[in-house]
Design a protein around this motif. Structure first.
Motif, PDB file in Angstrom:
ATOM      1  N   MET A 100      12.718  -9.738  48.601  1.00 32.96           N
ATOM      2  CA  MET A 100      12.111 -10.839  48.586  1.00 32.96           C
ATOM      3  C   MET A 100      11.638 -11.543  48.039  1.00 32.96           C
ATOM      4  N   ALA A 101      11.537 -12.513  47.409  1.00 33.15           N
ATOM      5  CA  ALA A 101      10.207 -13.409  46.819  1.00 33.15           C
ATOM      6  C   ALA A 101      10.671 -14.553  46.416  1.00 33.15           C
ATOM      7  N   LEU A 102       9.921 -14.676  47.358  1.00 37.96           N
ATOM      8  CA  LEU A 102       9.387 -16.662  46.657  1.00 37.96           C
ATOM      9  C   LEU A 102       7.968 -17.286  45.988  1.00 37.96           C
ATOM     10  N   ASN A 103       8.374 -17.163  44.912  1.00 42.92           N
ATOM     11  CA  ASN A 103       6.629 -17.769  44.043  1.00 42.92           C
ATOM     12  C   ASN A 103       6.390 -19.211  43.947  1.00 42.92           C
ATOM     13  N   VAL A 104       5.301 -19.853  44.036  1.00 43.31           N
ATOM     14  CA  VAL A 104       5.461 -21.200  44.322  1.00 43.31           C
ATOM     15  C   VAL A 104       3.939 -21.257  43.107  1.00 43.31           C
ATOM     16  N   THR A 105       4.031 -22.536  42.118  1.00 44.28           N
ATOM     17  CA  THR A 105       2.620 -22.328  41.410  1.00 44.28           C
ATOM     18  C   THR A 105       2.247 -24.511  41.830  1.00 44.28           C
ATOM     19  N   ILE A 106       1.154 -24.623  42.243  1.00 44.92           N
ATOM     20  CA  ILE A 106       1.354 -25.709  42.862  1.00 44.92           C
ATOM     21  C   ILE A 106      -0.489 -26.500  41.886  1.00 44.92           C
ATOM     22  N   PHE A 143      30.880  -5.275  53.560  1.00 44.00           N
ATOM     23  CA  PHE A 143      30.729  -5.492  52.064  1.00 44.00           C
ATOM     24  C   PHE A 143      29.404  -6.519  52.359  1.00 44.00           C
ATOM     25  N   TYR A 144      29.077  -7.275  53.451  1.00 44.17           N
ATOM     26  CA  TYR A 144      28.367  -7.746  53.423  1.00 44.17           C
ATOM     27  C   TYR A 144      27.938  -7.611  54.514  1.00 44.17           C
ATOM     28  N   PRO A 145      26.131  -7.484  54.753  1.00 42.60           N
ATOM     29  CA  PRO A 145      25.437  -6.960  55.695  1.00 42.60           C
ATOM     30  C   PRO A 145      25.922  -7.595  57.156  1.00 42.60           C
ATOM     31  N   ARG A 146      25.708  -6.942  58.127  1.00 44.27           N
ATOM     32  CA  ARG A 146      25.575  -8.045  59.459  1.00 44.27           C
ATOM     33  C   ARG A 146      24.756  -8.341  60.027  1.00 44.27           C
ATOM     34  N   ALA A 147      23.500  -7.437  59.567  1.00 46.24           N
ATOM     35  CA  ALA A 147      21.790  -7.741  59.977  1.00 46.24           C
ATOM     36  C   ALA A 147      21.125  -7.895  58.978  1.00 46.24           C
ATOM     37  N   VAL A 148      20.200  -8.363  58.739  1.00 49.63           N
ATOM     38  CA  VAL A 148      19.114  -7.879  57.100  1.00 49.63           C
ATOM     39  C   VAL A 148      17.557  -8.420  58.538  1.00 49.63           C
ATOM     40  N   LEU A 149      16.978  -7.855  57.889  1.00 45.88           N
ATOM     41  CA  LEU A 149      15.832  -7.050  58.443  1.00 45.88           C
ATOM     42  C   LEU A 149      14.276  -7.350  57.756  1.00 45.88           C
ATOM     43  N   ASN A 150      13.729  -8.489  57.333  1.00 47.06           N
ATOM     44  CA  ASN A 150      12.441  -8.556  56.409  1.00 47.06           C
ATOM     45  C   ASN A 150      11.498  -7.606  56.959  1.00 47.06           C
ATOM     46  N   VAL A 151      10.222  -6.778  56.318  1.00 46.65           N
ATOM     47  CA  VAL A 151       9.573  -5.969  56.758  1.00 46.65           C
ATOM     48  C   VAL A 151       8.343  -6.011  55.977  1.00 46.65           C
ATOM     49  N   ASP A 152       6.817  -5.487  56.487  1.00 44.54           N
ATOM     50  CA  ASP A 152       6.201  -5.269  54.786  1.00 44.54           C
ATOM     51  C   ASP A 152       6.320  -7.028  54.319  1.00 44.54           C
ATOM     52  N   GLY A 153       5.670  -7.769  55.094  1.00 38.34           N
ATOM     53  CA  GLY A 153       5.397  -9.022  54.855  1.00 38.34           C
ATOM     54  C   GLY A 153       4.445  -9.160  53.440  1.00 38.34           C
ATOM     55  N   SER A 194       6.325 -12.193  49.751  1.00 37.71           N
ATOM     56  CA  SER A 194       7.756 -11.402  49.245  1.00 37.71           C
ATOM     57  C   SER A 194       7.949 -10.337  50.239  1.00 37.71           C
ATOM     58  N   SER A 195       8.810 -10.084  50.768  1.00 41.23           N
ATOM     59  CA  SER A 195       8.836  -9.042  51.410  1.00 41.23           C
ATOM     60  C   SER A 195       9.586  -7.927  51.706  1.00 41.23           C
ATOM     61  N   ARG A 196      10.260  -6.871  52.118  1.00 43.52           N
ATOM     62  CA  ARG A 196      11.273  -6.235  52.003  1.00 43.52           C
ATOM     63  C   ARG A 196      12.466  -5.977  52.800  1.00 43.52           C
ATOM     64  N   ASP A 197      13.404  -5.889  52.470  1.00 46.08           N
ATOM     65  CA  ASP A 197      14.856  -6.553  53.363  1.00 46.08           C
ATOM     66  C   ASP A 197      15.227  -4.832  54.258  1.00 46.08           C
ATOM     67  N   ILE A 198      15.832  -4.937  54.970  1.00 43.27           N
ATOM     68  CA  ILE A 198      16.671  -3.639  55.295  1.00 43.27           C
ATOM     69  C   ILE A 198      18.093  -4.455  56.088  1.00 43.27           C
ATOM     70  N   GLN A 199      19.116  -3.413  55.323  1.00 45.62           N
ATOM     71  CA  GLN A 199      19.933  -4.002  55.794  1.00 45.62           C
ATOM     72  C   GLN A 199      21.294  -3.100  56.853  1.00 45.62           C
ATOM     73  N   ASP A 200      21.736  -3.837  57.635  1.00 44.93           N
ATOM     74  CA  ASP A 200      22.493  -3.181  58.444  1.00 44.93           C
ATOM     75  C   ASP A 200      24.088  -3.203  57.877  1.00 44.93           C
ATOM     76  N   ARG A 201      24.429  -1.552  57.625  1.00 48.09           N
ATOM     77  CA  ARG A 201      25.686  -1.760  57.338  1.00 48.09           C
ATOM     78  C   ARG A 201      26.459  -0.515  58.108  1.00 48.09           C
ATOM     79  N   THR A 202      27.616  -1.330  58.130  1.00 48.01           N
ATOM     80  CA  THR A 202      29.007  -0.134  59.154  1.00 48.01           C
ATOM     81  C   THR A 202      29.804  -0.142  57.896  1.00 48.01           C
TER      82      THR A 202
END
Length: 130
Positions: free
Chosen positions: A1-7, A45-55, A33-41
């Protein structure tokens, strides 16, 4: 995931202060930016939890007419002031480390410097933008 902004701030401070009235247009590009880890069981179809790491936060600042001495690896807090119709807004980027500086001056034109800063958190929890 990433967010890019110009000001386009009116003032930038990091080991020195630059403003748009005396030094030309200032540009600040920020990429958070960060990397997401999705918890699925099972058949989820959709993850039950999403963790953002390596920001990480990388900020590139374009400066004009630079007369300044510094060294790679230097750490300072970066601040940018934006002018709005109702006043001004200050954005703080604590703990920004200089990782590169690219200078150029085309013949017969104004010189510029593009510096790249990366957020460093001493405790791993300091927010990169306030």
């Amino acid at each position: 995931m990433a967010l890019n902004v110009t000001i386009y701030p009116t003032t930038i401070s990091w080991g020195g202060t630059w403003n748009s009235t005396s030094g030309g247009t200032l540009r600040l590009d920020a990429s958070l930016s960060s990397r997401d880890i999705q918890d699925r069981t099972g058949n989820d179809f959709y993850p039950r939890a999403v963790l953002n790491v390596d920001g990480s936060l990388v900020v590139r600042v374009l400066l004009r007419e630079v007369k300044w001495t510094t060294a790679l690896g230097t750490k300072n807090d970066l601040s940018a002031t934006l002018s709005t119709k109702s006043g001004s807004v200050a954005i703080a980027f604590p703990g920004m480390v200089l990782v590169s500086a690219e200078m150029s001056q085309p013949r017969g034109d104004v010189g510029s410097c593009l510096i790249t800063l990366v957020h460093e958190s001493s405790d791993g929890t300091t927010l990169p933008v306030t």
